[in-house]
Design a protein around this motif. Sequence first.
Motif, PDB file in Angstrom:
ATOM      1  N   CYS A   5      13.533  14.762  -5.120  1.00  0.00           N
ATOM      2  CA  CYS A   5      12.369  13.861  -5.195  1.00  0.00           C
ATOM      3  C   CYS A   5      12.802  12.404  -5.178  1.00  0.00           C
ATOM      4  O   CYS A   5      12.243  11.584  -4.436  1.00  0.00           O
ATOM      5  N   THR A   6      13.815  12.072  -5.992  1.00  0.00           N
ATOM      6  CA  THR A   6      14.240  10.669  -6.100  1.00  0.00           C
ATOM      7  C   THR A   6      15.133  10.238  -4.936  1.00  0.00           C
ATOM      8  O   THR A   6      15.539   9.074  -4.889  1.00  0.00           O
ATOM      9  N   LEU A   7      15.438  11.164  -4.047  1.00  0.00           N
ATOM     10  CA  LEU A   7      16.142  10.802  -2.811  1.00  0.00           C
ATOM     11  C   LEU A   7      15.157  10.602  -1.670  1.00  0.00           C
ATOM     12  O   LEU A   7      15.186   9.579  -0.969  1.00  0.00           O
ATOM     13  N   THR A   8      14.262  11.565  -1.469  1.00  0.00           N
ATOM     14  CA  THR A   8      13.402  11.548  -0.286  1.00  0.00           C
ATOM     15  C   THR A   8      12.247  10.560  -0.377  1.00  0.00           C
ATOM     16  O   THR A   8      11.928   9.888   0.612  1.00  0.00           O
ATOM     17  N   ILE A   9      11.629  10.443  -1.563  1.00  0.00           N
ATOM     18  CA  ILE A   9      10.495   9.503  -1.668  1.00  0.00           C
ATOM     19  C   ILE A   9      10.953   8.055  -1.492  1.00  0.00           C
ATOM     20  O   ILE A   9      10.295   7.281  -0.778  1.00  0.00           O
ATOM     21  N   PRO A  10      12.076   7.632  -2.118  1.00  0.00           N
ATOM     22  CA  PRO A  10      12.577   6.291  -1.795  1.00  0.00           C
ATOM     23  C   PRO A  10      12.959   6.117  -0.324  1.00  0.00           C
ATOM     24  O   PRO A  10      12.860   5.004   0.209  1.00  0.00           O
ATOM     25  N   ILE A  11      13.391   7.207   0.328  1.00  0.00           N
ATOM     26  CA  ILE A  11      13.667   7.125   1.769  1.00  0.00           C
ATOM     27  C   ILE A  11      12.375   6.803   2.523  1.00  0.00           C
ATOM     28  O   ILE A  11      12.356   5.954   3.430  1.00  0.00           O
ATOM     29  N   LEU A  12      11.274   7.474   2.155  1.00  0.00           N
ATOM     30  CA  LEU A  12       9.976   7.194   2.784  1.00  0.00           C
ATOM     31  C   LEU A  12       9.543   5.758   2.518  1.00  0.00           C
ATOM     32  O   LEU A  12       9.046   5.063   3.403  1.00  0.00           O
ATOM     33  N   SER A  13       9.737   5.311   1.268  1.00  0.00           N
ATOM     34  CA  SER A  13       9.390   3.935   0.914  1.00  0.00           C
ATOM     35  C   SER A  13      10.204   2.940   1.735  1.00  0.00           C
ATOM     36  O   SER A  13       9.674   1.957   2.266  1.00  0.00           O
TER      37      SER A  13
ATOM     38  N   GLU B  57       0.814  -1.221   0.000  1.00  0.00           N
ATOM     39  CA  GLU B  57       0.000   0.000   0.000  1.00  0.00           C
ATOM     40  C   GLU B  57       0.848   1.272   0.000  1.00  0.00           C
ATOM     41  O   GLU B  57       0.497   2.261  -0.649  1.00  0.00           O
ATOM     42  N   VAL B  58       1.942   1.261   0.737  1.00  0.00           N
ATOM     43  CA  VAL B  58       2.799   2.450   0.810  1.00  0.00           C
ATOM     44  C   VAL B  58       3.371   2.791  -0.558  1.00  0.00           C
ATOM     45  O   VAL B  58       3.300   3.937  -1.019  1.00  0.00           O
ATOM     46  N   ASN B  59       3.941   1.804  -1.227  1.00  0.00           N
ATOM     47  CA  ASN B  59       4.543   2.047  -2.537  1.00  0.00           C
ATOM     48  C   ASN B  59       3.497   2.369  -3.599  1.00  0.00           C
ATOM     49  O   ASN B  59       3.774   3.115  -4.541  1.00  0.00           O
ATOM     50  N   ILE B  60       2.298   1.812  -3.462  1.00  0.00           N
ATOM     51  CA  ILE B  60       1.221   2.123  -4.413  1.00  0.00           C
ATOM     52  C   ILE B  60       0.852   3.599  -4.336  1.00  0.00           C
ATOM     53  O   ILE B  60       0.408   4.201  -5.325  1.00  0.00           O
ATOM     54  N   ILE B  61       1.047   4.206  -3.180  1.00  0.00           N
ATOM     55  CA  ILE B  61       0.795   5.645  -3.020  1.00  0.00           C
ATOM     56  C   ILE B  61       2.019   6.472  -3.429  1.00  0.00           C
ATOM     57  O   ILE B  61       1.901   7.471  -4.156  1.00  0.00           O
ATOM     58  N   LEU B  62       3.211   6.046  -3.000  1.00  0.00           N
ATOM     59  CA  LEU B  62       4.420   6.842  -3.218  1.00  0.00           C
ATOM     60  C   LEU B  62       4.885   6.851  -4.676  1.00  0.00           C
ATOM     61  O   LEU B  62       5.364   7.874  -5.169  1.00  0.00           O
ATOM     62  N   ILE B  63       4.753   5.727  -5.378  1.00  0.00           N
ATOM     63  CA  ILE B  63       5.243   5.657  -6.764  1.00  0.00           C
ATOM     64  C   ILE B  63       4.483   6.612  -7.681  1.00  0.00           C
ATOM     65  O   ILE B  63       5.108   7.379  -8.426  1.00  0.00           O
ATOM     66  N   PRO B  64       3.129   6.625  -7.670  1.00  0.00           N
ATOM     67  CA  PRO B  64       2.426   7.618  -8.498  1.00  0.00           C
ATOM     68  C   PRO B  64       2.767   9.059  -8.114  1.00  0.00           C
ATOM     69  O   PRO B  64       2.858   9.938  -8.989  1.00  0.00           O
TER      70      PRO B  64
ATOM     71  N   ASN C 290       8.805   0.301   4.708  1.00  0.00           N
ATOM     72  CA  ASN C 290       8.951  -1.099   4.305  1.00  0.00           C
ATOM     73  C   ASN C 290      10.013  -1.770   5.161  1.00  0.00           C
ATOM     74  O   ASN C 290      10.966  -2.367   4.660  1.00  0.00           O
ATOM     75  N   ASN C 291       9.823  -1.602   6.465  1.00  0.00           N
ATOM     76  CA  ASN C 291      10.696  -2.231   7.465  1.00  0.00           C
ATOM     77  C   ASN C 291      12.134  -1.741   7.351  1.00  0.00           C
ATOM     78  O   ASN C 291      13.082  -2.490   7.526  1.00  0.00           O
ATOM     79  N   GLN C 292      12.295  -0.410   7.046  1.00  0.00           N
ATOM     80  CA  GLN C 292      13.610   0.228   6.919  1.00  0.00           C
ATOM     81  C   GLN C 292      14.536  -0.588   5.994  1.00  0.00           C
ATOM     82  O   GLN C 292      15.684  -0.899   6.328  1.00  0.00           O
TER      83      GLN C 292
END
Length: 277
Positions: free
Chosen positions: A103-111, A67-74, A115-117
């Motif tokens: 953008c490509t640094l922080t959003i993958p950090i959130l992902s 669910e997290v990545n389904i929100i963050l990727i779009p 996702n269990n760090q």
Amino acid sequence: MVKFFRQAWLFIKNIYLSTENAVIGKVILHTNDTYEQAKIKLIFDYIFFYVGLLMSFLFLNMISQNEVNIILIPLMMIILVVCLLLLKKGVSAGFVGMLTSFCTLTIPILSSFFNNQDLTPKYVLIWVMSILLCYITVNLLTALTWCIVLCGYLIAVASIKINNIPIFISPGHSPTFEYLANPVVVGLYLLFLIRALGQYYRNIISMEQRRTAEKQKQHLSLINQNLTKQFLLVKGFSRSGKSAFVKGELELIEACFTEIEKQCGSAIDYLNDSQEE
């Protein structure tokens, strides 16, 4: 099968070239600096191919119901498309590069965090890519700032893991699926890395070669103009000398030969100087 892949490649290539022309075609034409042109092309390639990868990653995460990545990727795809629009409007490569890399640094950090760090290579590669993009298109100071942000996150993850602090984990996060998907994702990221950075350096070399060829062409044209002018003078003095010879005007003949010698010497010096340059 080979024909299918060839047609698919041609289809993707046509989309790429059409999109490139639509987004940065006019911007490149109005940018005289070779390095700036290469940066614009790098940002475009980075965004274009990364959006393509994100579509594949979105499909994988829909399968795993993350669910997290389904929100963050779009969300990341939307921001990257906005960056393309900014590039098209002529916004500086430095600003667009900073926004894209952030953008490509922080959003993958959130992902990674939700996702269990996760600190597997699929996250590490894109973090490295975003910092390299920032270093090339913005400046060293901003790239170092992004490094500090990333190191801060890694320190936070270490603290969470050591102290066993409970953190929300995406319901779709499955270690088994992640292990199976890792080789595919890492392979795609490596191809992305080769294409984006490899093409960037090829673009610099190609542009520099074109600029050198243009300078040589202009230089040869200038040499041609100067030599033509001097040969016309020599031709004129030669005719004057011939007329003076018929009339028996020895002083004028001597003056004509002196000027002819002077012009020939000047032409030889000019050619020698051109060779040294």
